[in-house]
Design a protein around this motif. Structure first.
Motif, PDB file in Angstrom:
ATOM      1  N   VAL A  66     -41.288  -4.846 -71.816  1.00 21.84           N
ATOM      2  CA  VAL A  66     -40.829  -4.927 -70.435  1.00 21.84           C
ATOM      3  C   VAL A  66     -41.172  -3.606 -69.759  1.00 21.84           C
ATOM      4  N   ILE A  67     -41.906  -3.688 -68.672  1.00 21.14           N
ATOM      5  CA  ILE A  67     -42.284  -2.503 -67.897  1.00 21.14           C
ATOM      6  C   ILE A  67     -41.566  -2.569 -66.563  1.00 21.14           C
ATOM      7  N   VAL A  68     -40.828  -1.517 -66.217  1.00 19.50           N
ATOM      8  CA  VAL A  68     -40.104  -1.464 -64.947  1.00 19.50           C
ATOM      9  C   VAL A  68     -40.880  -0.593 -63.971  1.00 19.50           C
ATOM     10  N   GLY A  69     -41.406  -1.228 -62.920  1.00 16.42           N
ATOM     11  CA  GLY A  69     -42.144  -0.499 -61.895  1.00 16.42           C
ATOM     12  C   GLY A  69     -43.622  -0.786 -61.969  1.00 16.42           C
ATOM     13  N   ALA A  70     -44.162  -1.436 -60.920  1.00 17.08           N
ATOM     14  CA  ALA A  70     -45.596  -1.769 -60.886  1.00 17.08           C
ATOM     15  C   ALA A  70     -46.323  -0.797 -59.979  1.00 17.08           C
ATOM     16  N   GLY A  71     -46.142   0.501 -60.254  1.00 16.94           N
ATOM     17  CA  GLY A  71     -46.769   1.536 -59.449  1.00 16.94           C
ATOM     18  C   GLY A  71     -47.997   2.124 -60.115  1.00 16.94           C
ATOM     19  N   SER A  72     -48.224   3.406 -59.869  1.00 20.03           N
ATOM     20  CA  SER A  72     -49.412   4.068 -60.403  1.00 20.03           C
ATOM     21  C   SER A  72     -49.456   3.998 -61.917  1.00 20.03           C
ATOM     22  N   ALA A  73     -48.304   4.081 -62.570  1.00 16.22           N
ATOM     23  CA  ALA A  73     -48.261   3.998 -64.032  1.00 16.22           C
ATOM     24  C   ALA A  73     -48.111   2.564 -64.525  1.00 16.22           C
ATOM     25  N   GLY A  74     -47.213   1.799 -63.901  1.00 14.02           N
ATOM     26  CA  GLY A  74     -46.881   0.467 -64.406  1.00 14.02           C
ATOM     27  C   GLY A  74     -48.054  -0.490 -64.429  1.00 14.02           C
ATOM     28  N   CYS A  75     -48.902  -0.451 -63.417  1.00 13.63           N
ATOM     29  CA  CYS A  75     -50.064  -1.347 -63.390  1.00 13.63           C
ATOM     30  C   CYS A  75     -51.048  -1.008 -64.495  1.00 13.63           C
ATOM     31  N   VAL A  76     -51.201   0.296 -64.781  1.00 13.06           N
ATOM     32  CA  VAL A  76     -52.069   0.721 -65.880  1.00 13.06           C
ATOM     33  C   VAL A  76     -51.524   0.200 -67.207  1.00 13.06           C
ATOM     34  N   PRO A 113     -41.134   9.338 -48.763  1.00 14.94           N
ATOM     35  CA  PRO A 113     -41.658   7.980 -48.951  1.00 14.94           C
ATOM     36  C   PRO A 113     -42.065   7.738 -50.403  1.00 14.94           C
ATOM     37  N   ARG A 114     -41.751   6.552 -50.930  1.00 16.78           N
ATOM     38  CA  ARG A 114     -42.209   6.126 -52.249  1.00 16.78           C
ATOM     39  C   ARG A 114     -42.524   4.633 -52.160  1.00 16.78           C
ATOM     40  N   GLY A 115     -43.594   4.205 -52.793  1.00 12.88           N
ATOM     41  CA  GLY A 115     -44.044   2.827 -52.689  1.00 12.88           C
ATOM     42  C   GLY A 115     -43.076   1.823 -53.298  1.00 12.88           C
ATOM     43  N   LYS A 116     -42.785   0.776 -52.551  1.00 15.29           N
ATOM     44  CA  LYS A 116     -41.951  -0.331 -53.026  1.00 15.29           C
ATOM     45  C   LYS A 116     -42.763  -1.610 -52.839  1.00 15.29           C
ATOM     46  N   VAL A 117     -43.799  -1.769 -53.673  1.00 15.86           N
ATOM     47  CA  VAL A 117     -44.780  -2.829 -53.523  1.00 15.86           C
ATOM     48  C   VAL A 117     -45.678  -2.769 -54.754  1.00 15.86           C
ATOM     49  N   LEU A 118     -46.404  -3.840 -55.053  1.00 11.20           N
ATOM     50  CA  LEU A 118     -47.372  -3.759 -56.144  1.00 11.20           C
ATOM     51  C   LEU A 118     -48.336  -2.604 -55.878  1.00 11.20           C
ATOM     52  N   SER A 127     -49.361   4.329 -55.068  1.00  8.88           N
ATOM     53  CA  SER A 127     -50.825   4.290 -54.943  1.00  8.88           C
ATOM     54  C   SER A 127     -51.255   3.317 -53.856  1.00  8.88           C
ATOM     55  N   SER A 128     -50.329   2.471 -53.366  1.00  6.53           N
ATOM     56  CA  SER A 128     -50.608   1.574 -52.243  1.00  6.53           C
ATOM     57  C   SER A 128     -50.235   2.194 -50.902  1.00  6.53           C
ATOM     58  N   LEU A 129     -49.525   3.343 -50.940  1.00  3.98           N
ATOM     59  CA  LEU A 129     -49.087   3.992 -49.705  1.00  3.98           C
ATOM     60  C   LEU A 129     -49.624   5.403 -49.546  1.00  3.98           C
ATOM     61  N   ASN A 130     -50.167   5.978 -50.594  1.00  2.00           N
ATOM     62  CA  ASN A 130     -50.466   7.409 -50.559  1.00  2.00           C
ATOM     63  C   ASN A 130     -51.706   7.727 -49.727  1.00  2.00           C
ATOM     64  N   SER A 133     -55.986   1.021 -55.018  1.00  2.00           N
ATOM     65  CA  SER A 133     -54.712   1.276 -55.679  1.00  2.00           C
ATOM     66  C   SER A 133     -54.787   0.838 -57.138  1.00  2.00           C
ATOM     67  N   THR A 134     -53.751   1.164 -57.913  1.00  2.00           N
ATOM     68  CA  THR A 134     -53.729   0.678 -59.295  1.00  2.00           C
ATOM     69  C   THR A 134     -53.484  -0.825 -59.340  1.00  2.00           C
ATOM     70  N   ALA A 135     -52.838  -1.372 -58.295  1.00  2.00           N
ATOM     71  CA  ALA A 135     -52.677  -2.825 -58.249  1.00  2.00           C
ATOM     72  C   ALA A 135     -54.029  -3.505 -58.125  1.00  2.00           C
ATOM     73  N   LYS A 136     -54.908  -2.911 -57.307  1.00  2.00           N
ATOM     74  CA  LYS A 136     -56.237  -3.498 -57.119  1.00  2.00           C
ATOM     75  C   LYS A 136     -57.130  -3.232 -58.330  1.00  2.00           C
ATOM     76  N   GLY A 137     -57.082  -2.024 -58.858  1.00  2.00           N
ATOM     77  CA  GLY A 137     -58.002  -1.661 -59.928  1.00  2.00           C
ATOM     78  C   GLY A 137     -57.588  -2.140 -61.308  1.00  2.00           C
TER      79      GLY A 137
END
Length: 557
Positions: free
Chosen positions: A8-18, A80-85, A89-92, A196-200
């Motif tokens: 289980v991974i919590v957070g689909a951000g710069s780290a979570g998507c990787v 600001p911190r991203g609250k999205v897939l 990395s989707s807002l920076n 973003s990491t979501a895209k890549g």
């Protein structure tokens, strides 16, 4: 209301998507990725300059604010911190900066084996698809597109020339052999689109049968059996649900989210937990401590040379900007957070660069607000390795309440001469021949501030975060360490933290690229541990071991 997976991974951000990409590459691992925000469908996410629209939008941004702080003139500062897939990395601002080799050698010196620059460079290269191809310092073919800027403006060239005139060398690749110097930024973009990491990392593998992606899933707490993590409790569409982890729980919720989740789960400083009415499960004093961030002092100079202010404030030119982007994916809409990077020293006595400049060919009071109604550029300078430390502390036992963020900027007096020196360097660049002839006046803060005491006051009044919080679940072996060198929580089994919070000391630059590297290295260690465990089970088993079948895990949005 309950599911069971391996990870289980919590957070689909710069780290979570990787992590989701790398861990689910083994079809025998069933992986669930939980994200509190929604899908990355907003078109402004994918247009590079869209961060002007997405920051401060509560649909996409957590919209954190620090506690009011006397050290910065009693102000509360936006974080600001991203609250999205894709998370932040989707807002920076799309800037790809790794930091200095000494940063990572320092991590290793602090007792974190395997984290020297030599150790981490392969993971930077693994993720990268560098526009100029593979080299000693860069990778090609990875999921993360890294490219040169697609926008040039004369005022930026004048700025680069002026920096060289005061002795700052030109550097074509600050992510290469040395960081020091002036040059154009590299960015996480491709053909005029944000990468973003979501895209890549996430989008290419969303159809994997062993990967579940659940958006709008707000984590409440980690579940335990004694001193072992067993899963996550979260809220989805108003319903409390649980997911069990057969192997590990991985927190990748960032420097604010990860310590908050741990504290709400009863893991952290006893004083903080008791004050919030949370039962202490495992006292770990460092959870939420050691908070660090880059504080930028923004200088704005009015110019005779036309800048992007003139373009975006003219309705006709603004329409042409949109048309240019639509037709060729070039022009001002491809603008990263800054054009020009400088890594240099606040004084000649400093051993290595300790300040960073972000130069923009435009000016505004802050991101998300309109450009000033006159020609101007921004020269922001930040201290790369601040000594000041803050904290993240929950206020109550309600996991949906935001924690108190005490940034404590400039609380350590060792930071004062660095920020003062940074302002002086900015003014020296502005006074150099190539730039001075284009400048009308210093608009912010204003030339009336001259003495060191006055410049420190400038830093207190005219500074903002550059959005690089880190360090709140630090890696190490000292009394405040939260995770070990394999990012496993100290004193708790089957639980890791993988994000900027594990940095023992903040890196010398923007944090997105280092977080992606951290996740790449963590994924390797997690899979390595799984292989060793599997081998041990096979060797110990009295009879043949039958592999567990993998059911279709399905997808969620």
């Amino acid at each position: 209301m309950q599911q069971e997976v391996d990870y289980v991974i919590v957070g689909a951000g710069s780290a979570g998507c990787v992590l989701a990409n790398r861990l689910s590459a083994d079809p025998s691992n069933v992986v669930m990725l939980l994200e509190a925000g929604g899908p990355d469908k907003s078109p402004w996410i994918h247009i590079p300059v869209g961060y002007f629209k997405t920051m401060h939008d509560p649909e996409l941004d957590w919209c954190y604010r620090t506690e009011a702080d006397d050290a910065v003139a009693g102000r509360s500062i936006d974080w600001p911190r991203g609250k999205v897939l894709g998370g932040s990395s989707s807002l920076n601002g799309l800037l790809y900066v790794r930091g200095q080799r000494e940063d990572y050698d320092r991590w290793a010196e602090l007792g974190n084996a395997g984290w020297s620059y030599r150790d981490v460079l392969p993971y930077f290269k693994k993720s990268e698809d560098q526009e100029h191809g593979a080299s000693e310092y860069h990778g090609a073919g990875g999921p993360l597109k890294v490219s040169d800027l697609r926008l040039r403006r004369p005022i930026a060239d004048h700025f680069i020339a002026a920096a060289q005139e005061i002795g700052i060398p030109f550097n074509t690749d600050y992510n290469g052999a040395t960081q020091e110097g002036v040059g154009y930024f590299q960015q996480t973009a491709f053909k005029g689109l944000r990468w973003s990491t979501a895209k890549g990392f996430l989008k290419p593998v969303r159809d994997r049968r062993n990967l579940i992606v659940q958006t709008r899933a707000q984590t409440r707490k980690v579940l335990f059996n004694g001193k072992e993590a067993t899963g996550i409790e979260y809220v989805h569409e108003g319903v409390v649900k649980t997911v069990r982890a057969r192997v590990e729980v991985i927190l990748a919720a960032g420097a604010i989210g990860s310590p908050q989740i741990l504290q709400n789960s009863g893991v952290g400083p006893a004083r903080v937990l008791n004050n919030a009415g949370v039962q202490v499960r495992h006292e770990l004093p460092g959870v939420g401590r050691n908070l660090q961030d880059h504080l930028q002092v923004r200088l704005v100079f009015k110019t005779r040379e036309r800048t992007l202010n003139d373009e975006v404030n003219n309705p006709l030119k603004k329409a042409l900007i949109g048309l240019q982007y639509a037709l060729s994916r070039t022009g001002p809409l491809t603008l990263a957070a800054s054009q020009v990077a400088i890594f240099t020293r606040s004084s000649p006595d400093v051993a290595r660069p300790d300040i960073q400049f972000h130069m923009q060919p435009l000016s505004a009071d802050k991101p998300g607000q309109g450009a000033h109604p006159f020609s101007a550029f921004t020269s922001s300078v930040c201290q790369l390795r601040p000594h000041s430390r803050g904290s993240v502390e929950i206020r109550s036992n309600d996991p949906l309440n935001y924690p108190a963020i005490h940034a404590n900027y400039l609380s350590d007096e060792r930071d004062h001469p660095v920020v003062i020196g940074g302002i002086k360097v900015a003014r020296r660049i502005a006074a150099a021949p190539s730039l001075a002839k284009h400048i009308v006046s210093e608009f912010i803060p204003g030339s009336q501030y001259r003495t060191d005491a006055e410049l420190l006051d400038v830093a207190r009044k005219f500074s903002q975060s550059i959005y690089h919080p880190a360090g709140t679940c630090k890696m190490g072996s000292d009394a405040l360490a939260v995770v070990d060198e394999r990012l496993k929580l100290r004193g708790i089994g089957r639980l890791r933290v993988v994000d900027a919070s594990i940095m023992p000391e903040l890196v010398s630059g923007n944090t997105n690229a280092p977080v992606i590297m951290i996740a790449e290295k963590a994924a390797y260690m997690i899979l390595e541990d799984r292989r060793y465990q599997h081998v041990a089970r096979v060797e110990d088993a009295p009879e043949a071991v039958v592999a567990k079948p993998v059911a279709h895990a399905g997808q969620r949005d």
